[in-house]
Design an enzyme around this catalytic site. Structure first.
Site, PDB file in Angstrom:
ATOM      1  N   ASP A  37       0.730  -0.967   0.117  1.00 40.10           N
ATOM      2  CA  ASP A  37      -0.070  -0.223   0.146  1.00 40.10           C
ATOM      3  C   ASP A  37       0.775   0.741  -0.034  1.00 40.10           C
ATOM      4  OD1 ASP A  37      -2.243   1.418   0.181  1.00 40.10           O
ATOM      5  OD2 ASP A  37      -1.183   1.623   2.458  1.00 40.10           O
TER       6      ASP A  37
ATOM      7  N   ASP B 105      -1.004  -0.721   6.619  1.00 39.01           N
ATOM      8  CA  ASP B 105      -0.581  -0.347   7.828  1.00 39.01           C
ATOM      9  C   ASP B 105      -2.033  -1.173   9.235  1.00 39.01           C
ATOM     10  OD1 ASP B 105      -3.406   0.191   7.159  1.00 39.01           O
ATOM     11  OD2 ASP B 105      -2.769   2.842   6.932  1.00 39.01           O
TER      12      ASP B 105
ATOM     13  N   ASP C 175      -6.115  -1.874   5.467  1.00 41.05           N
ATOM     14  CA  ASP C 175      -5.712  -2.751   4.204  1.00 41.05           C
ATOM     15  C   ASP C 175      -5.912  -4.038   4.757  1.00 41.05           C
ATOM     16  OD1 ASP C 175      -4.850  -0.815   2.967  1.00 41.05           O
ATOM     17  OD2 ASP C 175      -2.590  -1.032   4.165  1.00 41.05           O
TER      18      ASP C 175
END
Length: 751
Positions: A424, A641, A645
């Site tokens: 991400d 994190d 996600d």
């Protein structure tokens, strides 16, 4: 439903652990996972009494267990296999003493001089070994026989008792008046002694290696309950940490272990957080900052208020994660477990075939018996059962020492199989905080009325790639003065860049939301300063739009004239580039998968070499793309994190969550990284997983190969029973020692 942990007495091989699991899992509503390495079972769906009763029906004993590496609570019928009782210590010493003369006897036999040790002494030593040293084997073999099963103790008992009784019969019928050598009889007293002694010594070596692995885990999974000073009725009182409530004041002295998560309210100190994060450098802590259970207060006295109960602290959560991972089983272990479950009966059949085959072909029952005994003792599946759990346990211990927490043994194996790592962007590859990445400024010119679109009127500097001293023109000092006191991410980025530099003193005139800030300097003469949206006060050069299109632009005007532009964007984490380089050096493909706009993702990808990217993806689109990659047989790890996600992680082959502070996001990820350099640690943890899988495969190859080679050799008479016993005993110790090599594994810091 809550699970219960039980210590199991009498479990010595993979066949034992498989049998106990089958017995427990056959009970409606029950689920059990049995760890051969720990001699422990984790059971859900049953009460403690029900589970213990079922285990005893299977021919074993059990009682409630404590944390890994800590002595188990005995029920009076046995002791923990991790701690030798005085009786077991005496058996071990007796085995080593009895082994010495038998090695002399075996050496004499090889040189053609048998009976260097008198048969009477051999009989005496063999009798002591068979009645005292071998007694635990008889008990365990009888328990297995009662429930119609067979274990490695069955093989040892059959082999050594057969050798002893054969020799005893010959010794009793020996014509002593003619001397020992006149009978021409064949005796196997030395065989029964050497086999029992080597099994006992081999188990001790195996146990030492096993304890080394469990000790490493115990430091992480077991939370010491030493008293903590609590402020009670105007004085400091030593109180067990599990009795201290949230909000109570506690005190820690220098060089004292911290046993509770707490918030510092007084004092400043250095904290050793290496046991949780793997960071070797102490962290400086003061009022308003958190300290965590499992760390050590190094330098100063601090007073803090408890923020989490003892059993919900960060360290306790780590302990729960480790216990859960230890109780699980890696897929690669399934094959070994299936083989071990039928191994002992097959070996017994092979031993019978060996005996009758040699007897029929050679008509020498002593030779036939020796070869059958060699088959029985060489084939014990201890090494096979320990091959996987030994490596998994040491790998989990080493990972936890660095702050890498795997959810299960399955997750550890999946981490080793990853070939594609997806990151991400916001909050993962980047810090999630705005940073000044570039500026453009108006150049000195003779004609102030020159058109603003002339390229010669400005220069640009890319601060994210700038080498040397960062520029600090006077107009930037004015802009920082105007933004001082403004609570906005873009203002924060400018003021962070201005830290330690001279800033113009200004008076705020007006703050226009959505437009910008108007301030006036206190200098003589005063200057009107506008900082805000491009084009708000004066038009900028048109070609500036070509620079940093993915970043947010802020224009600065002095006395109604455009003088400069600032570009602000999310900042790359300092360990992002080393992590990407390390993954690529290991042959893994790397990608960015983000919901941010394409241009912003492209900017971050441009700062990293060889990284593909996809931007503008919704959570649903991320999940669909990960499913597509998995359908293409890609083993994808998703690094995020751990919060927004979570959905994408669930669709990845492996979900990796970066955690900090008290938030471990243990519920969402297969692997949780708690480290000061989480991206680099993510890459390093995959390297450890590959090292663990290599150890597992090495152990399995050795264990399968040992039995595949040793059983035919023993069946065809190429191994004596004594040599077979020594080889079998040392094979288990070799597997454990190979696994514990992982405790010295160190991560690479760069590619």
């Amino acid at each position: 439903m809550n699970s219960i942990d039980l210590h199991i007495e009498g479990m010595t091989c993979a066949a034992c652990s498989s049998r106990i699991e089958k017995v427990l899992n056959k009970i409606p509503g029950a689920h059990a996972e049995v760890s051969l390495l720990e001699h422990r079972a984790r059971v859900t769906g049953l009460t403690t009494d029900e589970a213990i009763a079922a285990i005893r029906r299977a021919g074993y004993d059990a009682w409630p267990a404590r944390a890994p590496g800590q002595p188990s609570v005995s029920n009076g019928q046995g002791v923990s296999d991790l701690t030798l009782s005085r009786t077991e210590q005496f058996r071990l010493w007796l085995s080593m003493l009895a082994l010495v003369p038998m090695l002399i006897e075996m050496g004499g036999m090889l040189l053609g001089h048998p009976h260097l040790i008198p048969l009477d002494l051999q009989w005496a030593l063999a009798t002591v070994m068979q009645t005292f040293v071998a007694w635990p084997f008889y008990v365990k073999a009888w328990r297995a026989l009662r429930v119609g099963s067979a274990t490695m103790e069955t093989l040892i008992t059959l082999g050594t008792v057969s050798a002893y009784l054969w020799s005893l019969f010959g010794w009793l019928s020996l014509d002593r008046s003619a001397g020992h050598n006149a009978s021409g009889g064949v005796f196997y007293f030395e065989t029964s002694i050497v086999v029992l002694a080597m099994v006992r010594i081999g188990r001790h070596l195996e146990q030492k290696a096993r304890q080394q692995a469990l000790d490493a885990l115990a430091k992480l999974a077991h939370l010491d309950a030493a008293p903590v000073e609590q402020w009670v009725h105007g004085q400091w009182v030593a109180t067990p940490p599990n009795e201290i409530a949230v909000g109570e004041r506690i005190r820690f002295h220098p060089n004292q272990a911290i046993h509770l998560d707490a918030l510092i309210v007084e004092g400043q100190t250095e904290i050793d957080e290496s046991s949780l994060s793997g960071e070797s450098r102490p962290a400086v802590k003061g009022p308003g900052e958190m300290i965590f259970a499992g760390c050590t207060n190094l330098s100063g006295q601090i007073i803090a208020t408890v923020s989490q109960p003892f059993d919900q602290s960060r360290r306790a959560k780590i302990g729960q994660r480790i216990l859960s991972a230890l109780s699980s089983r890696a897929p690669i272990a399934a094959m070994a477990d299936r083989v071990a479950g039928v191994f002992v009966p097959i070996v017994m059949v092979i031993a019978v075939i060996t005996f009758f085959g040699h007897w029929v072909s050679q008509a020498e029952s002593s030779v036939a018996l020796a070869n059958a005994v060699a088959v029985l003792v060489v084939a014990c599946p201890c090494a096979l059962g320990l091959a996987t759990p030994a490596a998994i346990a040491t790998g989990l211990a080493r990972a936890a020492q660095y702050g890498w927490l795997f959810r299960s043994a399955d997750a550890l194996q999946r981490a080793a199989e990853v070939d594609h790592v997806v990151f991400d962007k916001t909050g993962t590859l980047t810090s999630g905080r705005a940073k000044l990445i570039g500026l453009a400024e108006r150049q000195a010119q003779a004609n102030d009325l020159a058109p603003a679109g002339d390229k010669a009127l400005f220069r640009t500097v890319a601060l994210d790639t700038h080498q040397g001293e960062s520029p600090w023109p006077e107009w930037l000092s004015d802009a920082a003065g105007a933004e001082r006191g403004i609570e906005h991410p873009l203002a924060g980025a400018l003021l962070s860049y201005a830290a330690g530099r001279p800033i113009t003193a200004c008076q705020l005139i007006h703050n226009t939301p959505g437009q910008g800030v108007y301030a006036r300097s206190t200098t003589t003469p005063p200057r009107d300063i506008h900082v805000g949206k491009p084009g708000w006060i004066a038009p900028p050069p048109e070609s500036l739009a070509q620079h940093h299109p993915a970043a947010s632009a802020i224009d600065v005007c002095i006395n109604q004239q455009w003088v400069g532009r600032l570009w602000v964007a999310d900042s790359l984490r300092p360990d992002a580039a080393p992590a990407i380089a390390l993954l690529q050096a290991d042959g893994l493909h790397t990608s960015i998968l983000s919901g941010d706009r394409e241009s912003a993702v492209a900017r971050i990808a441009g700062l990293l070499r060889g990284v593909s990217f996809v931007g503008g993806q919704s959570p649903e689109a991320k999940a669909e793309l990960l499913d597509q990659w998995r359908s293409e047989k890609k083993r994808v790890a998703m690094v995020g994190d751990g919060l927004n996600d979570a959905a994408a992680m669930a669709h990845a082959h492996l979900g990796i969550a970066m955690a900090s502070g008290a938030s471990l996001t243990l519920e969402t990820a297969d692997l949780t990284i708690s480290h000061t350099s989480p991206l680099l640690a993510s890459a390093q943890s995959l390297g450890l997983a590959r090292a663990v899988l290599r150890r597992v495969k090495e152990n399995l190859v050795f264990a399968f190969g040992f039995n595949a080679l040793a059983i035919p050799l023993a069946a065809f008479g190429a191994l004596t029973p004594a040599v077979a016993g020594a080889a079998m005993a040392l094979s288990s110790a070799a597997v454990m020692l190979n696994a514990t090599r992982l405790l010295t594994w160190t991560p690479r810091a760069h590619a």
